[in-house]
Design a protein around this motif. Structure first.
Motif, PDB file in Angstrom:
ATOM      1  N   ASP A 114       0.846  -1.194   0.000  1.00  0.00           N
ATOM      2  CA  ASP A 114       0.000   0.000   0.000  1.00  0.00           C
ATOM      3  C   ASP A 114       0.875   1.236   0.000  1.00  0.00           C
ATOM      4  O   ASP A 114       1.844   1.318   0.746  1.00  0.00           O
ATOM      5  CB  ASP A 114      -0.890   0.043   1.246  1.00  0.00           C
ATOM      6  N   THR A 165       0.611   5.770  -1.064  1.00  0.00           N
ATOM      7  CA  THR A 165      -0.140   6.906  -1.604  1.00  0.00           C
ATOM      8  C   THR A 165       0.834   7.953  -2.093  1.00  0.00           C
ATOM      9  O   THR A 165       1.988   7.986  -1.680  1.00  0.00           O
ATOM     10  CB  THR A 165      -1.060   7.539  -0.546  1.00  0.00           C
ATOM     11  N   LYS A 179       0.740  12.248  -3.798  1.00  0.00           N
ATOM     12  CA  LYS A 179      -0.020  13.401  -4.261  1.00  0.00           C
ATOM     13  C   LYS A 179       0.876  14.177  -5.222  1.00  0.00           C
ATOM     14  O   LYS A 179       2.027  14.464  -4.923  1.00  0.00           O
ATOM     15  CB  LYS A 179      -0.415  14.293  -3.087  1.00  0.00           C
ATOM     16  N   GLN A 220      -7.267  10.419   1.097  1.00  0.00           N
ATOM     17  CA  GLN A 220      -7.843   9.087   1.004  1.00  0.00           C
ATOM     18  C   GLN A 220      -6.962   8.144   1.826  1.00  0.00           C
ATOM     19  O   GLN A 220      -5.972   7.608   1.335  1.00  0.00           O
ATOM     20  CB  GLN A 220      -7.889   8.626  -0.451  1.00  0.00           C
ATOM     21  N   ILE A 248      -5.380   4.950   3.784  1.00  0.00           N
ATOM     22  CA  ILE A 248      -5.279   3.528   3.513  1.00  0.00           C
ATOM     23  C   ILE A 248      -5.648   2.791   4.786  1.00  0.00           C
ATOM     24  O   ILE A 248      -5.074   3.027   5.852  1.00  0.00           O
ATOM     25  CB  ILE A 248      -3.850   3.157   3.078  1.00  0.00           C
TER      26      ILE A 248
END
Length: 73
Positions: free
Chosen positions: A30, A32, A34, A67, A69
């Protein structure tokens, strides 16, 4: 069936990677990210014309998580 592994030399593992030796049922990495970019930054192709005039990209983001995880363990 058990795995037989010989010598392993690990040079580098990045922060968003998984290193496994042996049997495994499931691996779910996992991460993320931006990305901020101005108007017309990610256009691809031949003969693209982008007329933006004065354009600004605002990178101020007051919330902490866009968002999150959630691990399903």
């Amino acid at each position: 069936m058990p795995a037989k592994v010989g010598a392993v030399k690990v040079i580098n593992i990045s922060s968003s990677s998984i290193f496994n030796i042996g049997d495994v049922y499931s691996i779910s990495p996992d991460s993320t990210a931006k990305t901020y970019a101005g108007g017309g930054s990610f256009n691809t192709g031949r003969g693209i014309r982008v007329n933006l005039g004065n354009s600004k990209t605002y990178v101020f983001d007051p919330d902490n998580f866009d968002q999150p995880i959630i691990s399903e363990e």
